[in-house]
Design an enzyme around this catalytic site. Structure first.
Site, PDB file in Angstrom:
ATOM      1  N   PHE A 132     -43.133   2.175 -12.144  1.00  0.00           N
ATOM      2  CA  PHE A 132     -44.502   1.657 -12.238  1.00  0.00           C
ATOM      3  C   PHE A 132     -44.542   0.295 -11.555  1.00  0.00           C
ATOM      4  O   PHE A 132     -43.799  -0.615 -11.931  1.00  0.00           O
ATOM      5  CB  PHE A 132     -44.962   1.526 -13.692  1.00  0.00           C
ATOM      6  CG  PHE A 132     -46.422   1.168 -13.779  1.00  0.00           C
ATOM      7  CD1 PHE A 132     -47.401   2.148 -13.682  1.00  0.00           C
ATOM      8  CD2 PHE A 132     -46.825  -0.149 -13.916  1.00  0.00           C
ATOM      9  CE1 PHE A 132     -48.756   1.819 -13.727  1.00  0.00           C
ATOM     10  CE2 PHE A 132     -48.171  -0.487 -13.959  1.00  0.00           C
ATOM     11  CZ  PHE A 132     -49.140   0.497 -13.867  1.00  0.00           C
ATOM     12  N   ASP A 217     -38.478  -5.090  -8.859  1.00  0.00           N
ATOM     13  CA  ASP A 217     -39.730  -5.393  -9.542  1.00  0.00           C
ATOM     14  C   ASP A 217     -39.359  -5.879 -10.946  1.00  0.00           C
ATOM     15  O   ASP A 217     -39.001  -5.096 -11.819  1.00  0.00           O
ATOM     16  CB  ASP A 217     -40.611  -4.144  -9.602  1.00  0.00           C
ATOM     17  CG  ASP A 217     -41.915  -4.386 -10.368  1.00  0.00           C
ATOM     18  OD1 ASP A 217     -41.994  -5.370 -11.128  1.00  0.00           O
ATOM     19  OD2 ASP A 217     -42.838  -3.574 -10.216  1.00  0.00           O
ATOM     20  N   LYS A 246     -46.452 -11.227 -15.657  1.00  0.00           N
ATOM     21  CA  LYS A 246     -46.490 -11.147 -17.117  1.00  0.00           C
ATOM     22  C   LYS A 246     -46.032 -12.426 -17.839  1.00  0.00           C
ATOM     23  O   LYS A 246     -46.785 -13.374 -17.958  1.00  0.00           O
ATOM     24  CB  LYS A 246     -45.674  -9.944 -17.574  1.00  0.00           C
ATOM     25  CG  LYS A 246     -46.339  -8.604 -17.194  1.00  0.00           C
ATOM     26  CD  LYS A 246     -45.708  -7.444 -17.901  1.00  0.00           C
ATOM     27  CE  LYS A 246     -46.207  -6.099 -17.414  1.00  0.00           C
ATOM     28  NZ  LYS A 246     -47.475  -5.667 -17.975  1.00  0.00           N
TER      29      LYS A 246
HETATM   30  N1  PLP Z   1     -44.624  -3.823 -12.193  1.00  0.00           N
HETATM   31  C1  PLP Z   1     -44.190  -3.522 -13.416  1.00  0.00           C
HETATM   32  C2  PLP Z   1     -42.739  -3.233 -13.632  1.00  0.00           C
HETATM   33  C3  PLP Z   1     -45.083  -3.477 -14.486  1.00  0.00           C
HETATM   34  O1  PLP Z   1     -44.645  -3.168 -15.714  1.00  0.00           O
HETATM   35  C4  PLP Z   1     -46.442  -3.758 -14.255  1.00  0.00           C
HETATM   36  C5  PLP Z   1     -47.430  -3.703 -15.345  1.00  0.00           C
HETATM   37  O2  PLP Z   1     -47.200  -3.194 -16.405  1.00  0.00           O
HETATM   38  C6  PLP Z   1     -46.840  -4.082 -12.946  1.00  0.00           C
HETATM   39  C7  PLP Z   1     -45.913  -4.112 -11.946  1.00  0.00           C
HETATM   40  C8  PLP Z   1     -48.278  -4.396 -12.653  1.00  0.00           C
HETATM   41  O3  PLP Z   1     -48.568  -5.675 -13.137  1.00  0.00           O
HETATM   42  P1  PLP Z   1     -50.098  -6.136 -13.295  1.00  0.00           P
HETATM   43  O4  PLP Z   1     -50.710  -5.290 -14.345  1.00  0.00           O
HETATM   44  O5  PLP Z   1     -49.988  -7.585 -13.679  1.00  0.00           O
HETATM   45  O6  PLP Z   1     -50.738  -5.951 -11.976  1.00  0.00           O
END
Ligand code: PLP
Length: 390
Positions: A132, A217, A246
């Site tokens: 994700f 990520d 986050k």
């Molecule tokens: N990458 C990861 C691993 C995530 O868990 C998330 C959101 O849960 C994102 C990217 C996307 O982040 P955002 O919701 O701040 O765009």
């Protein structure tokens, strides 16, 4: 009109929302409009690593709000410069680009990799099934879950997906046109999935052999979540690029793309930008978060929580055959069931304990590092009672 009725009339219904409406928060607790308290084991989808409204974050925001809220990125800002310095100080030699969210940090990483690859005839990405990376078009294409792609095709081209943890599959997917492999150190939304260190070492070696970049990520795993500043430090494998969001802002929107020195200068003026990215307000909050982790034993607390989660999880697993596995790191913990977890989430909610279920069957905890023994006991008592009802 009730808050819920206002939502029904005026807010685009893109989220599945529980019938709860919160007015304030403190530490691990949220309070609804009637001031009923809920224990939050999943604060802010992973944002509130230092708890709701940590006094030092609140004070930093208050003070900065009266000084300077925003200046755009055609000027310099001391808070952004020193925040980049502090992030790099905990990471590796390199440079930072600031954005507003995780998806946006990932967009920046994808652009950086494409631009780096452009001079080398490389433009493709290999990412992981069940990953994700966010909801914007590039991050969506990177996300290896067809359910999120449905109705949004055609996707940004150039992405292929391989099973997480399968090095041979990654090896088979990478070719001379691959500019980067992108992976989460622990898959979060995909089910709190872990892979052994030698898998990540293999990915690193593969990227070095094939001359492509390794992107981690760390939007969910970064900033002390796993008991290390960044998930890659726990694994012992350094990426070329990592993305953060986050927890970094403690509750205000900030994201960051952190690039190792050898690729950091690829994005030259005019190639990438963000109006809000890293403005003084959010940088002040992020400074406070980093200070709290540094000065209030953030890493040690996350490690101690891992020990407690593992022990409590193992005890539940002995008790309830429905639990398939318990896994995670630091204060990121998942309990996989052999059936859908939503009834457990609902039963915990009735006991005013907020937990999350991801990937249909995985109960997920992304707690504050300041969770107390009493709070853990209360959460796991609620969980035990909820599992007993299944
Ligand atoms: N990458 C990861 C691993 C995530 O868990 C998330 C959101 O849960 C994102 C990217 C996307 O982040 P955002 O919701 O701040 O765009």
């Amino acid at each position: 009109m009730s808050t819920q009725a206002l939502y029904d009339q005026f807010v685009i219904p893109s989220y599945g929302r529980l019938p709860l409406s919160f007015a304030r928060g403190s530490g691990a607790w949220l309070y609804d409009e009637g001031d009923t308290a809920y224990l939050d084991m999943y604060p802010g989808w992973g944002v509130n690593l230092v708890g709701h409204c940590h006094p030092r974050v609140v004070e930093a925001i208050r003070a900065q709000a009266g000084r300077l809220l925003h200046v755009p990125n055609n000027y310099h800002s001391p808070l952004q410069a020193t925040l980049a310095q502090r992030i790099i100080g905990h990471a590796c030699a390199g440079k930072v680009f600031f954005s507003n969210s995780g998806a946006e940090a990932n967009e920046g990483a994808l652009k950086l990799a494409r631009k780096w690859g452009a001079a080398r005839g490389k433009w493709k990405f290999v990412t992981m099934e069940n990953s994700f990376h966010g909801r914007t078009m590039g991050a969506l294409a990177a996300t290896g879950q067809p359910k999120y792609h449905k109705d949004f095709t055609p996707l940004v081209p150039g992405f292929s997906y391989v099973p997480f943890g399968d090095l041979a599959a990654a090896r088979a997917a990478v070719d001379a046109e691959t500019c980067a492999i992108m992976v989460e150190p622990i898959q979060g939304e995909g089910g709190v999935n872990v892979a052994p260190a030698d898998y990540f070492q293999g990915l690193r070696a593969l990227c070095d052999e094939q001359e492509c970049l390794l992107i981690f990520d760390e939007v969910q795993t970064g900033v002390a979540r796993t008991g290390a500043w960044f998930g890659w430090q726990r694994i012992g494998v350094q990426p070329d690029i990592m993305t953060l969001a986050k927890a970094l802002g403690g509750g205000v929107p900030i994201g960051a793309l952190v690039a190792a020195a050898r690729v950091a200068d690829v994005l030259q003026p005019g190639t990438h930008a963000s109006t809000y990215g890293g403005n003084p307000l959010v940088c002040a909050a992020a400074h406070a978060v980093i200070s709290i982790i540094e000065e209030e034993d953030g890493l040690a607390r996350a490690q101690a929580l891992e020990t407690q989660f593992r022990a409590r999880g193992a005890a539940l697993q002995k008790q309830f055959g429905v639990i398939r596995a318990c896994r995670g790191a630091g204060c990121m913990f998942g309990i996989e069931l052999d059936k859908p977890g939503q009834p457990v989430v609902n039963a915990c909610l009735e006991q005013r304990v907020l937990i999350n279920c991801t990937h249909d069957t995985v109960l997920r905890f992304l707690t504050s590092v300041f969770l107390t023994d009493d709070e853990i006991a209360r959460a796991f008592d609620a969980l035990e009672a909820s599992l007993a009802r299944l």
